[in-house]
Design a protein around this motif. Structure first.
Motif, PDB file in Angstrom:
ATOM      1  N   PRO A 181       0.722  -1.098  -0.120  1.00 29.66           N
ATOM      2  CA  PRO A 181       0.038   0.080   0.097  1.00 29.66           C
ATOM      3  C   PRO A 181       0.822   1.273   0.017  1.00 29.66           C
ATOM      4  O   PRO A 181       0.461   2.391  -0.717  1.00 29.66           O
ATOM      5  CB  PRO A 181      -0.718  -0.088   1.404  1.00 29.66           C
ATOM      6  CG  PRO A 181      -0.239  -0.929   1.917  1.00 29.66           C
ATOM      7  CD  PRO A 181       0.345  -1.943   1.248  1.00 29.66           C
ATOM      8  N   LEU A 182       2.002   1.215   0.659  1.00 33.62           N
ATOM      9  CA  LEU A 182       3.007   2.534   0.556  1.00 33.62           C
ATOM     10  C   LEU A 182       3.480   2.693  -0.894  1.00 33.62           C
ATOM     11  O   LEU A 182       3.510   3.949  -1.251  1.00 33.62           O
ATOM     12  CB  LEU A 182       4.074   2.238   1.731  1.00 33.62           C
ATOM     13  CG  LEU A 182       3.515   2.420   3.204  1.00 33.62           C
ATOM     14  CD1 LEU A 182       5.061   1.923   3.962  1.00 33.62           C
ATOM     15  CD2 LEU A 182       3.100   3.771   3.395  1.00 33.62           C
ATOM     16  N   ALA A 183       3.755   1.716  -1.265  1.00 31.68           N
ATOM     17  CA  ALA A 183       4.249   1.808  -3.086  1.00 31.68           C
ATOM     18  C   ALA A 183       3.117   2.251  -3.903  1.00 31.68           C
ATOM     19  O   ALA A 183       3.378   3.339  -4.658  1.00 31.68           O
ATOM     20  CB  ALA A 183       4.885   0.453  -3.433  1.00 31.68           C
ATOM     21  N   VAL A 184       1.790   1.911  -3.489  1.00 30.43           N
ATOM     22  CA  VAL A 184       0.814   2.368  -4.297  1.00 30.43           C
ATOM     23  C   VAL A 184       0.431   3.926  -3.879  1.00 30.43           C
ATOM     24  O   VAL A 184       0.193   4.594  -4.824  1.00 30.43           O
ATOM     25  CB  VAL A 184      -0.686   1.472  -4.132  1.00 30.43           C
ATOM     26  CG1 VAL A 184      -1.759   2.043  -4.734  1.00 30.43           C
ATOM     27  CG2 VAL A 184      -0.223   0.114  -4.449  1.00 30.43           C
ATOM     28  N   GLN A 185       0.356   4.157  -2.585  1.00 26.44           N
ATOM     29  CA  GLN A 185       0.282   5.456  -2.249  1.00 26.44           C
ATOM     30  C   GLN A 185       1.310   6.423  -2.929  1.00 26.44           C
ATOM     31  O   GLN A 185       0.929   7.474  -3.421  1.00 26.44           O
ATOM     32  CB  GLN A 185       0.499   5.458  -0.668  1.00 26.44           C
ATOM     33  CG  GLN A 185       0.412   6.858  -0.243  1.00 26.44           C
ATOM     34  CD  GLN A 185       0.310   6.920   1.317  1.00 26.44           C
ATOM     35  OE1 GLN A 185      -0.149   5.982   2.026  1.00 26.44           O
ATOM     36  NE2 GLN A 185       0.825   8.219   1.819  1.00 26.44           N
ATOM     37  N   ARG A 186       2.625   5.951  -2.937  1.00 26.27           N
ATOM     38  CA  ARG A 186       3.598   6.754  -3.560  1.00 26.27           C
ATOM     39  C   ARG A 186       3.390   6.996  -5.096  1.00 26.27           C
ATOM     40  O   ARG A 186       3.529   8.019  -5.483  1.00 26.27           O
ATOM     41  CB  ARG A 186       5.133   6.276  -3.350  1.00 26.27           C
ATOM     42  CG  ARG A 186       6.254   7.072  -3.808  1.00 26.27           C
ATOM     43  CD  ARG A 186       7.569   6.450  -3.561  1.00 26.27           C
ATOM     44  NE  ARG A 186       7.881   5.047  -4.570  1.00 26.27           N
ATOM     45  CZ  ARG A 186       7.663   4.026  -4.232  1.00 26.27           C
ATOM     46  NH1 ARG A 186       7.443   3.781  -3.040  1.00 26.27           N
ATOM     47  NH2 ARG A 186       7.575   3.209  -5.159  1.00 26.27           N
ATOM     48  N   MET A 193       1.022  14.674  -8.923  1.00 25.19           N
ATOM     49  CA  MET A 193       1.984  15.970  -8.947  1.00 25.19           C
ATOM     50  C   MET A 193       2.548  16.095 -10.429  1.00 25.19           C
ATOM     51  O   MET A 193       3.049  17.405 -10.514  1.00 25.19           O
ATOM     52  CB  MET A 193       3.262  15.627  -7.912  1.00 25.19           C
ATOM     53  CG  MET A 193       2.805  15.806  -6.560  1.00 25.19           C
ATOM     54  SD  MET A 193       4.037  15.605  -5.134  1.00 25.19           S
ATOM     55  CE  MET A 193       4.983  17.034  -5.753  1.00 25.19           C
ATOM     56  N   ALA A 194       2.629  15.073 -11.240  1.00 30.74           N
ATOM     57  CA  ALA A 194       2.655  15.254 -12.588  1.00 30.74           C
ATOM     58  C   ALA A 194       1.959  16.206 -13.410  1.00 30.74           C
ATOM     59  O   ALA A 194       2.347  16.653 -14.541  1.00 30.74           O
ATOM     60  CB  ALA A 194       3.297  13.965 -13.044  1.00 30.74           C
ATOM     61  N   ASP A 195       0.771  16.222 -13.061  1.00 35.16           N
ATOM     62  CA  ASP A 195      -0.072  16.914 -13.760  1.00 35.16           C
ATOM     63  C   ASP A 195       0.249  18.432 -13.691  1.00 35.16           C
ATOM     64  O   ASP A 195       0.389  19.141 -12.537  1.00 35.16           O
ATOM     65  CB  ASP A 195      -1.546  16.863 -13.236  1.00 35.16           C
ATOM     66  CG  ASP A 195      -2.802  17.542 -14.057  1.00 35.16           C
ATOM     67  OD1 ASP A 195      -2.351  18.211 -14.920  1.00 35.16           O
ATOM     68  OD2 ASP A 195      -3.827  17.152 -13.993  1.00 35.16           O
ATOM     69  N   LEU A 209       3.685  14.667   1.431  1.00 36.19           N
ATOM     70  CA  LEU A 209       3.260  13.447   1.644  1.00 36.19           C
ATOM     71  C   LEU A 209       4.247  12.422   1.156  1.00 36.19           C
ATOM     72  O   LEU A 209       4.640  11.330   1.733  1.00 36.19           O
ATOM     73  CB  LEU A 209       1.879  13.074   0.855  1.00 36.19           C
ATOM     74  CG  LEU A 209       0.631  13.849   1.501  1.00 36.19           C
ATOM     75  CD1 LEU A 209      -0.575  13.813   0.437  1.00 36.19           C
ATOM     76  CD2 LEU A 209      -0.051  13.220   2.879  1.00 36.19           C
ATOM     77  N   LEU A 210       4.933  12.801  -0.136  1.00 33.05           N
ATOM     78  CA  LEU A 210       6.157  12.030  -0.574  1.00 33.05           C
ATOM     79  C   LEU A 210       7.089  11.872   0.594  1.00 33.05           C
ATOM     80  O   LEU A 210       7.729  10.802   0.573  1.00 33.05           O
ATOM     81  CB  LEU A 210       6.502  12.472  -1.751  1.00 33.05           C
ATOM     82  CG  LEU A 210       5.955  12.290  -3.036  1.00 33.05           C
ATOM     83  CD1 LEU A 210       6.546  13.116  -4.106  1.00 33.05           C
ATOM     84  CD2 LEU A 210       5.582  10.898  -3.398  1.00 33.05           C
ATOM     85  N   HIS A 211       7.722  12.820   1.316  1.00 32.61           N
ATOM     86  CA  HIS A 211       8.731  12.631   2.213  1.00 32.61           C
ATOM     87  C   HIS A 211       8.212  11.745   3.354  1.00 32.61           C
ATOM     88  O   HIS A 211       9.007  11.117   3.915  1.00 32.61           O
ATOM     89  CB  HIS A 211       8.964  14.226   2.869  1.00 32.61           C
ATOM     90  CG  HIS A 211       9.754  14.900   2.011  1.00 32.61           C
ATOM     91  ND1 HIS A 211      11.201  14.397   1.754  1.00 32.61           N
ATOM     92  CD2 HIS A 211       9.474  16.156   1.406  1.00 32.61           C
ATOM     93  CE1 HIS A 211      11.751  15.557   0.994  1.00 32.61           C
ATOM     94  NE2 HIS A 211      10.713  16.371   0.884  1.00 32.61           N
ATOM     95  N   THR A 212       6.830  11.844   3.856  1.00 29.20           N
ATOM     96  CA  THR A 212       6.227  11.019   4.658  1.00 29.20           C
ATOM     97  C   THR A 212       6.331   9.544   4.354  1.00 29.20           C
ATOM     98  O   THR A 212       6.703   8.596   5.024  1.00 29.20           O
ATOM     99  CB  THR A 212       4.984  11.482   5.246  1.00 29.20           C
ATOM    100  OG1 THR A 212       4.795  12.793   5.689  1.00 29.20           O
ATOM    101  CG2 THR A 212       4.206  10.698   6.376  1.00 29.20           C
ATOM    102  N   ASN A 213       5.853   9.527   3.076  1.00 29.95           N
ATOM    103  CA  ASN A 213       5.746   8.234   2.442  1.00 29.95           C
ATOM    104  C   ASN A 213       7.092   7.452   2.561  1.00 29.95           C
ATOM    105  O   ASN A 213       7.447   6.230   2.705  1.00 29.95           O
ATOM    106  CB  ASN A 213       5.117   8.081   1.319  1.00 29.95           C
ATOM    107  CG  ASN A 213       4.951   6.763   0.492  1.00 29.95           C
ATOM    108  OD1 ASN A 213       5.687   6.356  -0.114  1.00 29.95           O
ATOM    109  ND2 ASN A 213       3.698   6.227   0.640  1.00 29.95           N
ATOM    110  N   GLU A 214       8.216   8.277   2.228  1.00 31.32           N
ATOM    111  CA  GLU A 214       9.530   7.525   2.012  1.00 31.32           C
ATOM    112  C   GLU A 214      10.329   7.335   3.405  1.00 31.32           C
ATOM    113  O   GLU A 214      10.808   6.283   3.691  1.00 31.32           O
ATOM    114  CB  GLU A 214      10.419   8.757   1.468  1.00 31.32           C
ATOM    115  CG  GLU A 214      11.878   8.580   1.441  1.00 31.32           C
ATOM    116  CD  GLU A 214      12.732   9.805   0.797  1.00 31.32           C
ATOM    117  OE1 GLU A 214      13.907   9.248   0.705  1.00 31.32           O
ATOM    118  OE2 GLU A 214      12.304  10.813   0.522  1.00 31.32           O
ATOM    119  N   ARG A 215       9.761   8.061   4.521  1.00 31.59           N
ATOM    120  CA  ARG A 215      10.156   7.720   5.834  1.00 31.59           C
ATOM    121  C   ARG A 215       9.691   6.508   6.239  1.00 31.59           C
ATOM    122  O   ARG A 215       9.917   5.483   7.038  1.00 31.59           O
ATOM    123  CB  ARG A 215       9.964   8.948   6.858  1.00 31.59           C
ATOM    124  CG  ARG A 215      10.231   8.863   8.106  1.00 31.59           C
ATOM    125  CD  ARG A 215       9.987   9.900   9.015  1.00 31.59           C
ATOM    126  NE  ARG A 215      10.473   9.511  10.445  1.00 31.59           N
ATOM    127  CZ  ARG A 215      10.086   9.088  11.226  1.00 31.59           C
ATOM    128  NH1 ARG A 215       8.659   8.671  11.321  1.00 31.59           N
ATOM    129  NH2 ARG A 215      10.249   8.884  12.578  1.00 31.59           N
TER     130      ARG A 215
END
Length: 383
Positions: A181-186, A193-195, A209-215
């Motif tokens: 799920p973390l990989a899907v969330q990232r 964000m690419a839009d 959110l990406l920083h939080t996901n990475e941690r």
């Protein structure tokens, strides 16, 4: 006798009781012999007649009056009595000392034989580690108190091993389940964000959110490594620790340059029998910590040698000595902005270092640097 071993105490008790029994036996023997020996005066009076003549007593010829004969015979029997009792005491004392020495020797041997199961239990307990609970006593012999104790100890180890294995499986399974799920969330955040039409506020939120996901991903990866190292090593291969350290320093060169930290190395050839992946993670955690918890313009020093196998020092803020042991606990950080405020790490770095070192039969220890920072030493057995 509080400072003596149980074996010494048992031997002293065996020897002391035997010596006491021997002394009692000698005293009884002495009294019995003393009572059976003839009294000198009575023996002389019985033998000597009342007239002046030649008196013969026990092969001794006495010429003179009855009084003189009684005195001479009394002296002869008294000497005989004293000599007999002295010989009895000396012989008994020598026999008692020799027998007591043999009793102490046999008592020492028997005490060692009786306490051998306790030594086996103690040795098994000393060889136990959190991740290696496969040691058992398996005491053979009659169903006595010592065998019951050993069987109870083995049963306790079985329950502990099952509990630890269950805990490790839970951590590993939970970590695996959370990675997807973390990989899907990232991926969803990166796609959003690419839009090009995404508002600035939404991009800031996405970056956070990406920083939080990475941690979170880094924490889960650390838990997986920790669970793997806690299970121990199933196979060992020769690993050049100096080559791993050189590779890690090259891989973290960009991070060190960005942090303004100079990394110096002194790498001597050192071969370790173990898991190359886990050893690489150990070195990586130490080098990354030395760079991360540092100051701009600081330094980090990595050394590989014989003993200790690895030493990593770095500059930085002072570390209180009483806080050093807590750094090896999972999710524990030093109370201070330099460590608690860092959201890029999960607080598992030194925990993994200690776990990996223990899995390889070694250990890790740390101490505050003389001018700030931290010094971590990893000792590993030779291959």
């Amino acid at each position: 006798m509080n400072g003596f071993s149980v074996r010494t105490k048992l031997t002293a008790w065996y020897g002391g009781l035997f010596l006491l029994a021997g002394l009692i036996l000698v005293v009884i023997n002495y009294l019995l012999v003393q009572s059976t020996l003839p009294d000198p005066t009575r023996a002389a009076l019985t033998t000597i007649g009342s007239a002046d003549a030649v008196y013969g007593v026990q092969g001794t010829t006495v010429i003179g009056s009855p009084g003189t004969a009684v005195q001479l015979l009394s002296g002869t029997l008294d000497e005989y009595r004293s000599s007999t009792l002295s010989t009895l005491l000396v012989g008994s004392a020598i026999a008692l000392v020799a027998t007591a020495a043999l009793a102490v020797l046999f008592g020492w041997l028997m005490a060692g034989r009786a306490l051998r199961p306790l030594h086996d239990i103690t040795s098994a307990a000393r060889r136990l580690e959190v991740g290696k609970l496969d040691r058992r006593i398996n005491l053979e012999g009659p169903p006595d108190e010592l065998k019951e104790l050993a069987d109870t100890f083995d049963g306790m180890l079985d329950r502990l091993a099952e509990s630890f294995d269950s805990q490790k499986r839970f951590v590993a399974n939970a970590s695996h389940e959370l990675r997807t799920p973390l990989a899907v969330q990232r991926t969803l955040i990166e796609v959003a964000m690419a839009d090009p039409d995404v508002p600035v506020e939404l991009k800031k939120l996405g970056t956070h959110l990406l920083h939080t996901n990475e941690r979170s991903e880094r924490m889960i990866e650390g838990l997986l490594v920790l669970a793997r190292s806690d299970r121990g090593l199933h196979a060992r291969t020769p690993v050049r620790l100096d080559e791993i350290a050189a590779s890690v320093v090259r891989a973290t060169a960009a991070q060190a340059e960005a942090a303004g930290v100079t990394v110096e190395t002194r790498l001597r050839p050192r071969t370790v029998a173990g898991d190359p992946v886990l050893l690489e993670r150990l070195v990586t955690n130490l080098v990354v910590n030395a760079i991360t918890y540092n100051a701009s313009g600081g330094w980090a020093y990595v050394e590989v040698r014989g003993d200790p196998a690895l030493e990593v020092r770095n500059s930085g803020s002072s570390v209180p000595p009483e806080a050093v042991p807590t750094l090896f606990e999972p999710f524990r950080r030093l109370a201070g902005a330099e460590r608690t405020g860092d959201t890029r790490n999960a607080g598992l770095g030194l925990s993994i270092v200690r776990s990996v070192a223990q899995a390889h039969g070694g250990y890790a220890e740390a101490q505050p640097g003389r001018r700030g920072g931290l010094t971590v030493i990893v000792r590993l057995p030779p291959s």
